[in-house]
Motif scaffolding. Sequence first.
Motif, short mmCIF file in Angstrom:
data_model
loop_
_atom_site.label_atom_id
_atom_site.label_comp_id
_atom_site.label_asym_id
_atom_site.label_seq_id
_atom_site.Cartn_x
_atom_site.Cartn_y
_atom_site.Cartn_z
N VAL A 1 28.59 -4.57 -15.36
CA VAL A 1 28.99 -3.72 -16.85
C VAL A 1 27.83 -3.82 -17.64
N ALA A 2 27.78 -5.03 -17.99
CA ALA A 2 26.64 -5.50 -19.21
C ALA A 2 25.32 -4.65 -18.86
N ARG A 3 24.74 -4.88 -17.71
CA ARG A 3 23.41 -4.39 -17.24
C ARG A 3 23.43 -2.67 -16.97
N LYS A 4 24.68 -2.37 -16.66
CA LYS A 4 24.67 -0.68 -16.25
C LYS A 4 24.70 0.03 -17.67
N HIS A 5 25.20 -0.71 -18.64
CA HIS A 5 25.34 0.01 -19.97
C HIS A 5 24.43 -1.00 -20.96
N ARG A 6 23.84 -1.65 -20.74
CA ARG A 6 22.77 -2.07 -21.49
C ARG A 6 23.29 -2.93 -22.67
N LEU A 7 24.38 -3.66 -22.40
CA LEU A 7 25.34 -4.18 -23.44
C LEU A 7 24.43 -5.30 -24.37
N PRO A 8 24.62 -5.47 -25.68
CA PRO A 8 24.10 -6.55 -26.27
C PRO A 8 24.53 -7.89 -25.92
N ASP A 9 23.76 -8.90 -26.18
CA ASP A 9 23.98 -10.24 -25.91
C ASP A 9 24.87 -10.83 -27.28
N PRO A 10 25.92 -11.83 -26.96
CA PRO A 10 26.59 -12.51 -27.94
C PRO A 10 25.61 -13.58 -28.89
N PRO A 11 26.06 -13.91 -29.82
CA PRO A 11 25.05 -14.44 -30.63
C PRO A 11 24.59 -15.86 -29.96
N CYS A 12 25.36 -16.44 -29.08
CA CYS A 12 24.88 -17.67 -28.45
C CYS A 12 25.24 -17.14 -26.80
N PRO A 13 24.08 -16.49 -26.09
CA PRO A 13 24.51 -15.93 -24.96
C PRO A 13 24.67 -16.85 -23.64
N LYS A 14 24.34 -18.06 -23.98
CA LYS A 14 24.37 -19.04 -22.58
C LYS A 14 26.02 -19.54 -22.78
N ALA A 15 26.45 -19.77 -24.04
CA ALA A 15 27.90 -20.01 -23.98
C ALA A 15 28.85 -19.01 -24.07
N GLN A 16 28.68 -17.92 -24.75
CA GLN A 16 29.78 -16.75 -25.19
C GLN A 16 30.10 -15.79 -24.19
N TRP A 17 29.16 -15.58 -23.22
CA TRP A 17 29.65 -14.63 -22.23
C TRP A 17 30.79 -14.93 -21.49
N GLY A 18 31.16 -16.23 -21.29
CA GLY A 18 32.13 -16.89 -20.31
C GLY A 18 33.52 -16.59 -21.18
N ALA A 19 33.47 -16.54 -22.49
CA ALA A 19 34.66 -16.36 -23.27
C ALA A 19 35.29 -14.75 -23.23
N LEU A 20 34.47 -13.85 -22.89
CA LEU A 20 34.86 -12.50 -22.83
C LEU A 20 35.90 -12.22 -21.78
N PRO A 21 35.74 -12.61 -20.37
CA PRO A 21 36.94 -12.62 -19.34
C PRO A 21 37.97 -13.09 -19.88
N GLY A 22 38.25 -14.26 -20.74
CA GLY A 22 39.45 -14.78 -21.05
C GLY A 22 40.12 -13.85 -21.99
N ARG A 23 39.43 -13.40 -22.74
CA ARG A 23 39.99 -12.43 -23.91
C ARG A 23 40.44 -11.04 -23.13
N LEU A 24 39.64 -10.51 -22.42
CA LEU A 24 40.27 -9.56 -21.67
C LEU A 24 41.40 -9.71 -20.64
N GLN A 25 41.44 -10.88 -20.07
CA GLN A 25 42.66 -11.24 -19.45
C GLN A 25 43.85 -11.40 -20.32
N ASN A 26 43.74 -11.90 -21.44
CA ASN A 26 44.60 -12.34 -22.19
C ASN A 26 45.48 -11.15 -22.94
N ALA A 27 44.47 -9.81 -23.07
CA ALA A 27 44.70 -8.79 -23.47
C ALA A 27 45.57 -7.78 -22.58
#
Length: 130
Positions: A54-80
Amino acid sequence: MTHIQPAFDGTEMIAAAPAKTRRIVDDFEAWVDEVTPYYIAAADTGTTFTIDEVARKHRLPDPPCPKAQWGALPGRLQNAGIIRHHSGGTSVRAGHSMVHVWIGVPAHQREAVAAARREARREARARRAA
């Protein structure tokens, strides 16, 4: 496209142009707010996807710390209650490493799934505290 870097002796060294990097958002919460609609749209399709696809398809921006913070996104989406784990797959970006494959939760079930996840986390905290 090439990138020409003049040398100190007057000769020119020709090399490939530097790769364009993705935009980096300075604030993590602002980044989450910006990218979440794309993942909601992917979840609404009913097909499986990886976070990177999804990130590549829509050319989404990176978070402030890309190596560490991309992994937090799925957890937030699951919790929602937006996505759930479907299976495992491989990632092009990560050199064909194993990654999670996600699928969307139907829109009419999202609040119930989110409530169930909140309750499960509450119970887990209570067990750890005891």
